[in-house]
Scaffold this active site. Structure first.
Site, PDB file in Angstrom:
ATOM      1  N   HIS A   1     -10.503  -5.124  -3.471  1.00 33.49           N
ATOM      2  CA  HIS A   1      -9.046  -5.388  -2.896  1.00 33.49           C
ATOM      3  C   HIS A   1      -9.370  -5.950  -1.376  1.00 33.49           C
ATOM      4  O   HIS A   1     -10.055  -5.288  -0.922  1.00 33.49           O
ATOM      5  CB  HIS A   1      -8.176  -4.261  -3.034  1.00 33.49           C
ATOM      6  CG  HIS A   1      -8.738  -2.802  -2.642  1.00 33.49           C
ATOM      7  ND1 HIS A   1      -9.979  -2.074  -3.281  1.00 33.49           N
ATOM      8  CD2 HIS A   1      -8.813  -2.294  -1.283  1.00 33.49           C
ATOM      9  CE1 HIS A   1     -10.307  -1.084  -2.681  1.00 33.49           C
ATOM     10  NE2 HIS A   1      -9.458  -0.939  -1.501  1.00 33.49           N
TER      11      HIS A   1
ATOM     12  N   ASP B 111       0.691  -1.155   0.060  1.00 30.43           N
ATOM     13  CA  ASP B 111       0.073  -0.001   0.036  1.00 30.43           C
ATOM     14  C   ASP B 111       0.677   1.182  -0.012  1.00 30.43           C
ATOM     15  O   ASP B 111       1.933   1.294   0.572  1.00 30.43           O
ATOM     16  CB  ASP B 111      -0.881  -0.242   1.089  1.00 30.43           C
ATOM     17  CG  ASP B 111      -2.047   0.968   0.901  1.00 30.43           C
ATOM     18  OD1 ASP B 111      -3.291   0.578   0.628  1.00 30.43           O
ATOM     19  OD2 ASP B 111      -1.672   2.203   1.180  1.00 30.43           O
TER      20      ASP B 111
HETATM   21  P1  5GP Z   1      -9.730   1.428   0.106  1.00 30.03           P
HETATM   22  O1  5GP Z   1      -9.852   2.686   0.848  1.00 30.03           O
HETATM   23  O2  5GP Z   1     -10.501   1.544  -1.047  1.00 30.03           O
HETATM   24  O3  5GP Z   1     -10.358   0.381   0.992  1.00 30.03           O
HETATM   25  O4  5GP Z   1      -8.222   1.292  -0.117  1.00 30.03           O
HETATM   26  C1  5GP Z   1      -7.509   1.451  -1.283  1.00 30.03           C
HETATM   27  C2  5GP Z   1      -6.113   1.565  -0.680  1.00 30.03           C
HETATM   28  O5  5GP Z   1      -5.248   1.713  -1.816  1.00 30.03           O
HETATM   29  C3  5GP Z   1      -5.589   2.807   0.256  1.00 30.03           C
HETATM   30  O6  5GP Z   1      -5.156   1.824   1.546  1.00 30.03           O
HETATM   31  C4  5GP Z   1      -4.657   3.510  -0.182  1.00 30.03           C
HETATM   32  O7  5GP Z   1      -3.673   4.006   0.182  1.00 30.03           O
HETATM   33  C5  5GP Z   1      -4.264   2.661  -1.665  1.00 30.03           C
HETATM   34  N1  5GP Z   1      -3.711   3.009  -2.795  1.00 30.03           N
HETATM   35  C6  5GP Z   1      -4.560   4.276  -3.481  1.00 30.03           C
HETATM   36  N2  5GP Z   1      -3.794   4.661  -4.599  1.00 30.03           N
HETATM   37  C7  5GP Z   1      -2.544   3.648  -4.454  1.00 30.03           C
HETATM   38  C8  5GP Z   1      -1.379   3.737  -5.201  1.00 30.03           C
HETATM   39  O8  5GP Z   1      -1.352   4.364  -6.460  1.00 30.03           O
HETATM   40  N3  5GP Z   1      -0.693   2.713  -4.870  1.00 30.03           N
HETATM   41  C9  5GP Z   1      -0.688   1.851  -4.051  1.00 30.03           C
HETATM   42  N4  5GP Z   1       0.257   0.981  -3.823  1.00 30.03           N
HETATM   43  N5  5GP Z   1      -1.684   1.858  -3.073  1.00 30.03           N
HETATM   44  C10 5GP Z   1      -2.769   2.712  -3.323  1.00 30.03           C
END
Ligand code: 5GP
Length: 113
Positions: free
Chosen positions: A99, A30
């Site tokens: 995810h 992440d």
């Molecule tokens: P959600 O909030 O949708 O459950 O989780 C999305 C996750 O993706 C977050 O923990 C965020 O930090 C991660 N994330 C968002 N953009 C990127 C990116 O460009 N690269 C990586 N490696 N992680 C990302």
């Protein structure tokens, strides 16, 4: 249809620290880790969110659940990790490509906030 952010990572169009991949899924660190281990495990298939998966995705979802412990173990956290799936913006989903958050390496509270 335009690719999701995570599809672009899976296809290596956007850089990420990939720690595992196979024909069905990709796992990468992440960008804003919330624990010493914070990996995103994503299916290559861009399912928007868990609630949009259907019976055709049963084997894929099982594969993700069976793969997550192997990734945690390979990262040094065998048998001690948390999996989280945010399903919907109101509960924290910000990337609309299914995810599994794999988190480990610090104490976690229950219930989660
Ligand atoms: P959600 O909030 O949708 O459950 O989780 C999305 C996750 O993706 C977050 O923990 C965020 O930090 C991660 N994330 C968002 N953009 C990127 C990116 O460009 N690269 C990586 N490696 N992680 C990302």
């Amino acid at each position: 249809m335009s690719k999701t952010l995570f599809e672009k990572i899976c296809d290596r169009e956007i850089p990420a620290d990939i720690v595992y991949e196979d024909e069905l899924c990709v796992a990468f660190k992440d960008i804003h880790p919330q624990a010493p281990l914070h990996v995103q495990l994503v299916p290559r298939k861009p399912i928007t969110m868990l609630s949009k998966a259907d019976a055709a995705d049963q084997a894929l979802l099982g594969h993700l659940l069976l793969t997550a412990p192997k990734i945690a173990a390979a990262q040094g956290y065998a048998d001690t990790f948390r999996l989280a799936i945010n399903n919907g913006a109101a509960v924290g989903q910000s990337v609309f490509h299914l995810h599994l958050h794999i988190l480990a390496g610090r104490p976690f509270k229950w219930p989660p906030g």
